[in-house]
Design an enzyme around this catalytic site. Structure first.
Site, mmCIF file in Angstrom:
data_model
loop_
_atom_site.group_PDB
_atom_site.id
_atom_site.type_symbol
_atom_site.label_atom_id
_atom_site.label_comp_id
_atom_site.label_asym_id
_atom_site.label_seq_id
_atom_site.Cartn_x
_atom_site.Cartn_y
_atom_site.Cartn_z
ATOM 1 N N HIS A 114 47.322 48.077 42.822
ATOM 2 C CA HIS A 114 47.991 47.725 41.558
ATOM 3 C C HIS A 114 48.242 48.939 40.667
ATOM 4 C CE1 HIS A 114 43.611 47.470 40.869
ATOM 5 N NE2 HIS A 114 43.914 48.079 39.732
ATOM 6 N N LYS A 126 42.851 53.676 52.060
ATOM 7 C CA LYS A 126 41.723 52.798 52.346
ATOM 8 C C LYS A 126 41.496 52.805 53.859
ATOM 9 C CE LYS A 126 43.925 49.069 49.635
ATOM 10 N NZ LYS A 126 43.832 47.711 49.110
ATOM 11 N N ASP A 281 48.067 42.180 48.558
ATOM 12 C CA ASP A 281 46.854 41.403 48.823
ATOM 13 C C ASP A 281 46.453 40.500 47.665
ATOM 14 O OD1 ASP A 281 46.031 43.487 47.226
ATOM 15 O OD2 ASP A 281 44.456 44.201 48.563
ATOM 16 N N GLU A 363 38.631 36.268 43.951
ATOM 17 C CA GLU A 363 38.208 37.106 42.837
ATOM 18 C C GLU A 363 39.055 36.788 41.611
ATOM 19 O OE1 GLU A 363 36.569 41.200 43.759
ATOM 20 O OE2 GLU A 363 38.414 41.184 44.912
ATOM 21 N N ARG A 496 35.547 46.554 31.819
ATOM 22 C CA ARG A 496 36.045 45.195 31.978
ATOM 23 C C ARG A 496 35.024 44.236 31.374
ATOM 24 N NH1 ARG A 496 40.394 46.272 35.034
ATOM 25 N NH2 ARG A 496 40.242 47.262 37.081
HETATM 26 C C1 VG1 Z 1 39.785 45.745 40.906
HETATM 27 C C2 VG1 Z 1 39.476 44.264 40.803
HETATM 28 C C3 VG1 Z 1 38.756 43.797 42.046
HETATM 29 C C4 VG1 Z 1 39.605 44.118 43.282
HETATM 30 C C5 VG1 Z 1 39.923 45.603 43.301
HETATM 31 C C6 VG1 Z 1 40.824 45.999 44.438
HETATM 32 O O1 VG1 Z 1 38.576 46.480 40.994
HETATM 33 O O2 VG1 Z 1 38.699 44.016 39.656
HETATM 34 O O3 VG1 Z 1 38.503 42.417 41.937
HETATM 35 O O4 VG1 Z 1 38.920 43.771 44.453
HETATM 36 O O5 VG1 Z 1 40.571 45.974 42.073
HETATM 37 O O6 VG1 Z 1 41.976 45.248 44.444
HETATM 38 P P1 VG1 Z 1 37.896 47.239 39.755
HETATM 39 O O7 VG1 Z 1 36.730 47.978 40.315
HETATM 40 O O8 VG1 Z 1 38.959 48.079 39.144
HETATM 41 O O9 VG1 Z 1 37.493 46.150 38.796
HETATM 42 V V1 VG1 Z 1 43.380 45.933 45.043
HETATM 43 O O10 VG1 Z 1 44.395 44.700 45.307
HETATM 44 O O11 VG1 Z 1 43.827 46.867 43.666
HETATM 45 O O12 VG1 Z 1 42.972 46.912 46.277
HETATM 46 CO CO CO Z 2 46.007 45.184 46.171
#
Ligand code: VG1
Ligand code: CO
Length: 543
Positions: A114, A126, A281, A363, A496
Site C-alpha cells: 500500500h 518480500k 492482497d 485483519e 496506530r
Molecule cells: C500493515 C497492516 C497489517 C498488514 C501489513 C501488510 O502493517 O496493519 O495488518 O498485514 O500492513 O499488508 P503495519 O505493521 O504497518 O501495521 V500489505 O498488503 O501492505 O503487505
Molecule cells: Co498488500
C-alpha cells in the site's frame, strides 16, 4: 555462462518488517542494495542451487529492473528454474498460488504493497516460503543476519532475457518460464466459487464497481469480473497498473479510495463497490453509501461463507490479528468453532492454515483470506462477497443490518499518527508498557480500565513465542484500545491506535462510528498521552 562474483559489504537496516523489506525507491536503487538483500535471501535460506522460485511484483517503478537483476542473480547462484509473471507482474495472492501449485521452493515478490510507488515513493521485496506464505520470522531473521556479514554476491553476466513474451528460455543453465499472471489464479477462483450464480446476478442488472487503484489487480479484475462473469464493461476502474499508481496511494480505505467512495454515495451508485491495494492482497467492500469495516467484513464472511461451494462444509476455525475487532469472535462462538488471535501480519496465519486449524483469516487493515492460498487475497474476498450476495438475495447493507441485530455491533476505527519521530514513538510505547500494572482500576473519560497487557503470542502449532506486539487496554463493558507501531513505513514511525466499542443486539447500531467511539478515543489519547509525546492534536488518517 560467465558469472561475476562481486565483493560487497553489509548495508545497515536490511531488516524485513511486518511484510518484507521496504525502503524509499532511491535506497533500493543504490549500487548493491538490492543485490545484497537478494544474495542474503539465497544464503539465508540454504542457497539457491537447484531451486525453483516464483518471481513477480506489483508493477511499481523499479519492478522491471529488479526482476532482471533477480533473474541474473538466481542464474549465477545455480537456481534450476524461475516462474515469472509476464512483464514481471504478479499479484501477491497469485504468486502464493503459483508457489503452491508448482511446488516451488518459494517466491520473491516485488512490492511495498500500500505504500506509494514511483521514483520518489517506496519499493519493497518480500520472500514467501514453500507453503506460499510470507516467510516466518525465523527465516527473515536468518536473511537479516546474512545481510550483516555478507562479503560478496553472484550475478550472471548474461542478459536477463525477454520477460514480456510468454514462453520459456534459458539464462545459462537456468530455465525461465514467463507465464500469464492471471490464468492460474482464475482457475483457482473458478474452483472456489459459484461463478454461475454471480454471472446470473450480473446478467440480472446487478452493478459493481471495482477500483484497482492503478495497481496490480486491474488485469485480474478485468478478466474475471468483466471477462468471465459478465459484469458491465467499465465496472473495473483504474485498471491499468502504472509505475506510480497514478500518483495515488493504493491503500483500500475510505481515505485513499475516495474516488470509489464518491461513486458509491452518488445518486446512481452501483449495488456493490470494492477496491484493492498495490499488490492485490487487500480489499475494501462497500454497499450504497455504506463502508463495510474490514472487521465487520471478516465477521460477515465467516457467518455466510457456507454459501460458497469451497466453504459449504464446516469451517475448521477462524483467525484474526489482535487489533482486528472482536466481531468475528462472536460469530465463531455461535458457530462453535475456534477463533485464534495472532500478531499483526499474515505470516502468523500460515501455521494455523497449514495445520488445518483455521479456514478463514482476516485483519482490520482490509486483508482477508482463506486456506486456498497462504496470503490475504483482495479479489478472492470480493468474489466471496459476490457469491454470498448472489446466493442470499439480500443487499450488502441489509445483510449487515441483520447481522448487527443478531450478533451486536462492534464499532471500530483506526487512528494513525504518521511520520512521528522514532524516539517519540518509542517513548510513548515505553511509557505505556511501564504502566501495565498500575493502569487497571483507574477511570478515564468515564471508562474503567479492567486489563492491560503487552500482547505476546505463542504459536499453537510450533510453540514459537512472539513478544511485544502491541499494548491492549480493556475497559469494563467490553470496549478496547490497542496501540502499536507500524512495521511497514519507511519514514519515521507510525503510531496506530485501534478503537473498539461493542453494542449488544437490540441496540441502535446506527450511530456515527467516531461519535459512538468518542469516549474510547478520549481515553486512548489520555492514557497514552499522545499529544505530549507526538505534539499532535489529532490523527493524520482516520479509517
Ligand atoms: C500493515 C497492516 C497489517 C498488514 C501489513 C501488510 O502493517 O496493519 O495488518 O498485514 O500492513 O499488508 P503495519 O505493521 O504497518 O501495521 V500489505 O498488503 O501492505 O503487505
Ligand atoms: Co498488500
Amino acid at each position: 555462462m560467465a558469472n561475476q562474483i562481486v565483493p560487497t559489504s553489509p548495508i545497515e537496516g536490511q531488516k524485513p518488517g511486518t511484510s518484507g523489506l521496504r525502503k524509499k525507491t532511491a535506497v533500493f536503487q543504490e549500487p548493491g542494495y538490492l543485490e545484497n538483500f537478494v544474495q542474503s535471501l539465497f544464503d539465508g535460506t540454504g542457497g539457491a542451487a537447484g531451486k525453483t522460485y516464483v518471481v513477480g511484483g506489483d508493477g511499481r517503478f523499479f519492478n522491471d529492473d529488479a526482476t532482471r537483476t533477480i533473474i541474473r542473480m538466481a542464474a549465477a547462484n545455480g537456481a534450476a528454474r524461475l516462474i515469472i509473471g509476464q512483464n514481471g507482474l504478479l499479484s501477491t495472492p497469485a504468486a502464493s498460488n503459483l508457489i503452491r501449485k508448482n511446488q516451488t521452493d518459494g517466491g520473491i515478490i516485488l512490492s511495498a504493497s500500500h505504500n506509494p510507488g514511483g521514483q520518489n515513493g517506496d519499493f519493497g521485496i518480500k520472500f514467501n516460503a514453500a507453503n506460499g506464505g510470507p516467510a516466518p520470522e525465523k527465516i527473515t531473521e536468518a536473511i537479516y543476519a546474512r545481510t550483516q556479514d555478507i562479503t560478496q554476491y553472484r550475478i550472471a553476466e548474461a542478459d536477463a532475457g525477454d520477460i514480456s513474451t510468454l514462453g520459456s528460455y534459458k539464462v545459462g543453465d537456468m530455465q525461465v518460464d514467463v507465464i500469464d499472471p492471471v490464468a492460474d489464479y482464475e482457475d483457482l477462483m473458478r474452483e472456489l466459487f459459484d461463478f454461475d450464480a454471480i454471472a446470473k446476478m450480473f446478467a440480472g442488472g446487478f452493478r459493481v464497481c471495482f477500483d484497482a487503484m492503478h495497481a496490480v489487480t486491474g488485469p485480474y479484475a478485468k478478466r474475471i469480473l468483466e471477462g468471465v462473469l459478465g459484469a458491465a464493461h467499465g465496472s473495473v476502474i483504474n485498471a491499468v497498473p502504472s509505475l506510480d499508481f497514478g500518483g495515488g496511494h493504493p491503500d483500500p480505505n475510505p481515505v485513499w479510495a475516495s474516488e470509489l467512495v464518491a461513486l458509491m454515495s452518488g445518486t446512481d451508485a452501483p449495488d456493490f463497490g470494492a477496491a484493492s491495494d498495490g499488490d492485490g492482497d487487500r480489499n475494501m467492500v462497500m454497499g450504497r453509501d455504506a463502508f463495510v469495516s474490514p472487521s465487520d467484513s471478516l465477521a460477515l464472511l465467516t457467518a455466510y461463507a457456507h454459501l460458497a461451494p469451497a466453504y459449504a462444509g464446516r469451517l475448521s476455525g477462524v483467525a484474526r490479528s489482535m487489533p482486528t475487532s472482536q466481531a468475528v469472535d462472536i460469530v465463531a462462538e455461535r458457530l462453535g468453532i475456534p477463533c485464534f488471535e495472532t500478531p499483526t501480519g499474515w505470516k502468523f496465519f500460515g501455521n494455523l492454515l497449514d495445520a488445518g486449524k483455521a479456514t478463514l483469516c482476516g485483519e482490520e487493515s482490509a486483508g482477508t483470506g482463506s486456506n486456498h492460498i497462504r496470503e490475504k487475497d483482495g479479489l478472492w474476498a470480493v468474489l466471496l462477497w459476490l457469491n454470498i450476495l448472489a446466493r442470499d438475495g439480500r443487499d450488502i447493507v441489509q445483510l449487515r443490518r441483520d447481522h448487527w441485530r443478531s450478533f451486536g455491533r462492534n464499532y471500530y476505527s483506526r487512528h494513525d499518527y504518521e511520520e512521528i519521530p522514532t524516539e517519540a514513538a518509542g517513548a510513548l510505547m515505553s511509557a505505556l508498557r511501564a504502566n501495565l500494572t498500575t493502569l487497571p482500576g483507574s477511570t478515564v473519560a468515564g471508562l474503567t480500565i479492567s486489563e492491560v497487557d503487552n500482547f505476546a503470542y505463542t504459536d499453537p502449532v510450533d510453540g514459537s513465542l512472539t513478544e511485544n506486539q502491541g499494548v491492549r487496554i480493556r475497559f469494563e463493558g467490553g470496549s478496547r484500545v490497542v496501540l502499536r507501531l507500524s512495521g511497514t513505513g519507511t519514514q519515521g514511525a507510525t503510531l496506530r491506535v485501534y478503537l473498539e466499542r461493542f453494542e449488544a443486539p437490540g441496540g441502535d447500531h446506527g450511530q456515527d462510528v467516531q461519535a459512538a467511539l468518542a469516549p474510547v478515543i478520549e481515553a486512548a489519547e489520555t492514557i497514552a498521552d499522545i499529544k505530549t509525546h507526538t505534539g499532535r492534536d489529532k490523527a493524520d488518517i482516520i479509517t
